[in-house]
Scaffold this active site. Structure first.
Site, PDB file in Angstrom:
ATOM      1  N   ARG A 167       2.780  14.482  -7.525  1.00 38.24           N
ATOM      2  CA  ARG A 167       2.836  13.733  -8.780  1.00 38.24           C
ATOM      3  C   ARG A 167       1.433  13.436  -9.293  1.00 38.24           C
ATOM      4  O   ARG A 167       0.481  13.392  -8.516  1.00 38.24           O
ATOM      5  CB  ARG A 167       3.654  12.455  -8.618  1.00 38.24           C
ATOM      6  CG  ARG A 167       3.128  11.450  -7.623  1.00 38.24           C
ATOM      7  CD  ARG A 167       4.069  10.250  -7.543  1.00 38.24           C
ATOM      8  NE  ARG A 167       3.461   9.135  -6.830  1.00 38.24           N
ATOM      9  CZ  ARG A 167       3.997   7.925  -6.718  1.00 38.24           C
ATOM     10  NH1 ARG A 167       5.156   7.666  -7.294  1.00 38.24           N
ATOM     11  NH2 ARG A 167       3.383   6.965  -6.056  1.00 38.24           N
TER      12      ARG A 167
ATOM     13  N   GLY B 171       2.541   3.667   1.536  1.00 43.56           N
ATOM     14  CA  GLY B 171       3.131   3.896   2.853  1.00 43.56           C
ATOM     15  C   GLY B 171       3.673   5.294   3.043  1.00 43.56           C
ATOM     16  O   GLY B 171       3.920   5.711   4.172  1.00 43.56           O
TER      17      GLY B 171
ATOM     18  N   ASP C  84       6.828   4.773 -10.048  1.00 40.61           N
ATOM     19  CA  ASP C  84       7.664   4.682  -8.847  1.00 40.61           C
ATOM     20  C   ASP C  84       9.153   4.649  -9.179  1.00 40.61           C
ATOM     21  O   ASP C  84       9.720   3.599  -9.491  1.00 40.61           O
ATOM     22  CB  ASP C  84       7.283   3.469  -7.992  1.00 40.61           C
ATOM     23  CG  ASP C  84       6.000   3.707  -7.209  1.00 40.61           C
ATOM     24  OD1 ASP C  84       5.547   4.865  -7.156  1.00 40.61           O
ATOM     25  OD2 ASP C  84       5.451   2.745  -6.662  1.00 40.61           O
TER      26      ASP C  84
ATOM     27  N   ARG D 270      -2.212  -0.298  -9.896  1.00 39.75           N
ATOM     28  CA  ARG D 270      -1.122  -1.123 -10.405  1.00 39.75           C
ATOM     29  C   ARG D 270      -1.483  -2.607 -10.357  1.00 39.75           C
ATOM     30  O   ARG D 270      -2.549  -2.975  -9.858  1.00 39.75           O
ATOM     31  CB  ARG D 270       0.144  -0.844  -9.584  1.00 39.75           C
ATOM     32  CG  ARG D 270      -0.093  -1.098  -8.126  1.00 39.75           C
ATOM     33  CD  ARG D 270       0.532  -0.156  -7.124  1.00 39.75           C
ATOM     34  NE  ARG D 270       0.438   1.251  -7.290  1.00 39.75           N
ATOM     35  CZ  ARG D 270       1.441   2.082  -6.963  1.00 39.75           C
ATOM     36  NH1 ARG D 270       2.564   1.604  -6.486  1.00 39.75           N
ATOM     37  NH2 ARG D 270       1.312   3.373  -7.097  1.00 39.75           N
TER      38      ARG D 270
ATOM     39  N   LYS E  88       3.751  12.606  -2.516  1.00 40.48           N
ATOM     40  CA  LYS E  88       4.663  11.562  -2.052  1.00 40.48           C
ATOM     41  C   LYS E  88       5.577  12.148  -0.988  1.00 40.48           C
ATOM     42  O   LYS E  88       6.319  13.091  -1.248  1.00 40.48           O
ATOM     43  CB  LYS E  88       5.495  11.019  -3.220  1.00 40.48           C
ATOM     44  CG  LYS E  88       6.298   9.777  -2.862  1.00 40.48           C
ATOM     45  CD  LYS E  88       6.870   9.113  -4.098  1.00 40.48           C
ATOM     46  CE  LYS E  88       7.575   7.810  -3.742  1.00 40.48           C
ATOM     47  NZ  LYS E  88       8.074   7.097  -4.948  1.00 40.48           N
TER      48      LYS E  88
ATOM     49  N   GLY F  34       0.797  -1.223   0.000  1.00 39.68           N
ATOM     50  CA  GLY F  34       0.000   0.000   0.000  1.00 39.68           C
ATOM     51  C   GLY F  34       0.828   1.270   0.000  1.00 39.68           C
ATOM     52  O   GLY F  34       2.057   1.258   0.040  1.00 39.68           O
TER      53      GLY F  34
ATOM     54  N   ASP G 207       4.008  -4.488  -7.518  1.00 41.97           N
ATOM     55  CA  ASP G 207       3.393  -3.267  -6.991  1.00 41.97           C
ATOM     56  C   ASP G 207       3.931  -2.015  -7.664  1.00 41.97           C
ATOM     57  O   ASP G 207       3.439  -0.912  -7.402  1.00 41.97           O
ATOM     58  CB  ASP G 207       3.586  -3.174  -5.470  1.00 41.97           C
ATOM     59  CG  ASP G 207       5.042  -3.313  -5.052  1.00 41.97           C
ATOM     60  OD1 ASP G 207       5.593  -4.402  -5.239  1.00 41.97           O
ATOM     61  OD2 ASP G 207       5.629  -2.333  -4.554  1.00 41.97           O
ATOM     62  N   ASN G 208       4.939  -2.170  -8.531  1.00 40.24           N
ATOM     63  CA  ASN G 208       5.471  -1.032  -9.282  1.00 40.24           C
ATOM     64  C   ASN G 208       5.147  -1.117 -10.767  1.00 40.24           C
ATOM     65  O   ASN G 208       5.802  -0.470 -11.592  1.00 40.24           O
ATOM     66  CB  ASN G 208       6.990  -0.942  -9.099  1.00 40.24           C
ATOM     67  CG  ASN G 208       7.384  -0.578  -7.677  1.00 40.24           C
ATOM     68  OD1 ASN G 208       6.637   0.088  -6.973  1.00 40.24           O
ATOM     69  ND2 ASN G 208       8.548  -1.025  -7.248  1.00 40.24           N
TER      70      ASN G 208
END
Length: 671
Positions: A219, A128, A320, A226, A149, A126, A310-311
């Site tokens: 961003r 973070g 990312d 994803r 971010k 998630g 996850d990326n």
């Protein structure tokens, strides 16, 4: 506060104001994701498992201490209908763009996802350190999701503090915009905000922690969903023993899939009334976009570094920016992540890793796909990737009028020559536009000599190649394998057939040759290799014209296409490092200088013979500015050393000599 002090309203702090709203405050938020998908409304503080939800609301902001606008990207801001002037004129801009103050209409939240990290399922991950602000409608530019971010702790922060430091924020800010300017799909970075808040970090993973300044990047992207977003529904993993927080919730999985297709693949939704057919078309399109994306990476020498599921973007964006890197010298084994000891995410491994990640997405979608059809689509990935890759490579070589069977081999041979000569990837491709057109049968050294001299300036010395060819395997493991060559030749023969071991042995062989070669001999070998390849390249160029076409037009088209596909500069590590070091001293001018250069990476000329006097003067002025900044140069000597650790090469001692000759004796290998 700019006007009236804040008042508390549910569910988040909002500002009441009697002043005319600024451009930032007039952004039109829709926040569709929070309306269409399950949201965790818990007020429990701190990290926790979040079941049955795709997002978690963030109830309390964690403002940065004295946030300050450091840099803006005008082109990214324009996607939101904003100008840099709009932002700089807003006294609250730094607070809004760092997540320290809530923009009117935004609804802070964090996205829940899982992921396979370095091949193993890691369970819930998630956002973070990321705070979703909402989705903004900006007229002609469509809808954009906005995130901050580095905004602080979320339910997904695990043991982290939810902060990002100046060093990593600068890298993400610059690379996001550099990739977009290269024409590669990417998330965007609109602003970089610094602060007087500090956190403790260990940047070299050496056990020595230092205080670093907290920063935040605003961003944006059409979506930050994803592959891992669908893995929250994964059942218990047989290797890690972990499962997704929403395991078994097929109803939510269907809801998320419907949301993604409806909002980001509307053409597929309209074309298919049958759900399974629709889903298969969606999966095929994700496969195609992913194949094209990784082909674009490979063609500019970009290495992502952490291609975990996850990326991986569900809409085909570069997502990312962590330990990324653009290659300087071409090396298919290039690794930009110091934690990637086995080279899982090396440059040459990226296409196969992306296919592997697509297979994990198919598993996560489960019964939403037909398993046999999904496997068939996955089987098409490498061919799809290779078609995109060769198409781009033809453009980089100016082969735009015909497609010949020999083109793939020509590209492969070029990369082989670049590798063995240690040629700079970006600069060498850019120099190929200077290879003279084969207007006659002459192909001697005098014809191609000038461009070969330029390319040789971009090639590595013997000492640099020794560093490049140092074995990357752990020393103890390598020593054990080489010792086996003496004590157990049969077992060694079996071990040396493994791809990883064979690569290490090849490196050792190249290293041995380098210890026996002086610089003058090396340069002669490099020159001969380049003359041979350029001769083949010119023969292929000759096939672009069948004798009836306008040769002047063909030559002009070739140079135009090459200059539009071979960047003069990319975000090399040393460029980012220079910007970081200056910013840590409070000077952000280098970030802005780098940004201006990276926003225009391609040459806009056709070559010397096509320029008139005015164009030539303009080109010279542009070249002078770039040259002064140094962004299009081969990296300086200090930058050729790894930023994380130094690699020292000593002459072969007793141990190296014994193992090198033992390997050659027992395997009969010709290195």
């Amino acid at each position: 506060s700019r006007c009236i002090p804040w008042v508390l309203t549910a569910p988040v702090l909002m500002e009441t104001s009697q002043c005319a709203p600024t451009a930032l405050e007039r952004l039109l938020f829709h926040n569709t994701a929070l309306k269409k998908l399950p949201v965790d409304e818990s007020e429990e503080p701190g990290p926790r498992t979040v079941p049955a939800a795709c997002y978690s609301r963030i109830r309390a902001l964690q403002p940065l201490l004295r946030p300050n606008l450091a840099c803006l990207s005008p082109s990214a801001l324009a996607l939101l209908g904003l100008s840099a002037h709009d932002v700089r004129c807003d006294p609250l801009a730094a607070e809004y763009m760092s997540g320290s103050r809530v923009l009117p209409g935004s609804e802070p939240a964090a996205h829940c996802y899982c992921g396979h990290q370095f091949g193993l399922f890691a369970g819930q991950l998630g956002d973070g350190a990321v705070m979703y602000l909402g989705e903004v409608e900006s007229g002609t530019h469509g809808r954009w999701e906005i995130q901050v971010k580095g905004a602080g702790v979320t339910p997904y922060s695990r043991d982290g503090d939810g902060r990002k430091v100046l060093r990593s924020s600068i890298r993400e800010f610059l690379c996001s915009e550099a990739m977009a300017a290269l024409g590669i799909p990417s998330t965007r970075a609109a602003s970089l905000v610094t602060s007087d808040l500090y956190v403790s970090r260990d940047p070299l993973n050496s056990g020595r922690r230092i205080r670093e300044r907290c920063s935040a990047v605003l961003r944006l992207a059409p979506s930050f969903i994803r592959f891992g977003s669908f893995e929250i529904f994964r059942g218990r993993d047989g290797f890690s023993g972990l499962q997704g927080p929403s395991a078994g919730r097929d109803d939510i999985r269907a809801q998320l899939l419907d949301y993604v297709i409806e909002n980001y693949y509307p053409g597929i939704k309209q074309a298919h009334s049958n759900r399974k057919d629709r889903n298969m078309a969606f999966f095929r399109e994700v496969m195609t976009r992913t194949a094209k994306l990784v082909a674009q990476w490979q063609c500019v020498g970009f290495c992502h570094g952490v291609l975990n599921t996850d990326n991986m973007s569900i809409v085909g964006l570069t997502l990312d920016y962590g330990p990324f890197g653009f290659m300087d010298r071409f090396d298919p084994d290039f690794i930009c992540n110091a934690s990637d000891k086995r080279g899982r995410y090396s440059y040459q491994a990226q296409p196969s890793v992306c296919r592997w990640n697509l297979a994990r997405l198919a598993e996560a979608l489960g019964s939403e796909l037909d398993a046999a059809e999904a496997r068939a689509i996955l089987d098409e990935f490498m061919a799809t990737y290779e078609a995109f890759y060769l198409c781009i490579m033809r453009k980089k070589l100016g082969l735009v009028r015909k497609e010949e069977a020999e083109d793939s081999e020509l590209v492969s041979d070029l990369l082989r020559v670049m590798h063995i000569t240690g040629a700079d990837f970006t600069n060498t491709f850019h120099l190929l536009s200077r290879v003279p057109w084969p207007e006659d049968d002459s192909s001697d050294k005098a014809t191609v000599g000038p461009v070969v001299d330029l390319i040789l300036d971009q090639c590595a010395s013997t000492e640099e190649l020794k560093v490049t060819n140092k074995p990357t395997m752990e020393e103890k493991e390598l020593a054990m394998i080489l010792s086996m060559a003496q004590t157990d030749p049969v077992m060694f023969s079996m071990a040396s057939d493994r791809t990883g071991v064979a690569q290490q042995l090849e490196r050792i062989g190249h290293l041995k040759d380098l210890f026996e070669t002086d610089q003058e001999e090396l340069k002669k070998k490099q020159r001969d290799e380049w003359i041979r390849w350029i001769r083949q390249y010119r023969k292929r160029l000759a096939k672009e014209c069948d004798g009836t076409d306008d040769l002047h037009l063909i030559k002009k088209q070739r140079l135009c296409v090459m200059n539009s596909n071979n960047p003069r500069h990319v975000l090399r590590n040393y460029i980012a490092q220079n910007a970081i070091e200056a910013a840590e001293q409070g000077d952000f001018s280098e970030i802005n200088r780098a940004l201006k250069a990276l926003e225009k990476p391609y040459s806009d000329t056709f070559g010397p013979e096509s320029l008139d006097g005015v164009d030539a003067r303009r080109e010279n002025e542009q070249e002078e500015k770039i040259s002064k900044a140094g962004y299009d140069r081969k990296p300086p000597a200090w930058a050729q050393k790894n930023l994380y650790h130094l690699i020292l090469i000593e002459p072969p001692g007793q141990l190296q000599e014994r193992y090198l000759f033992s390997v050659m004796h027992h395997t009969g290998r010709s290195f």
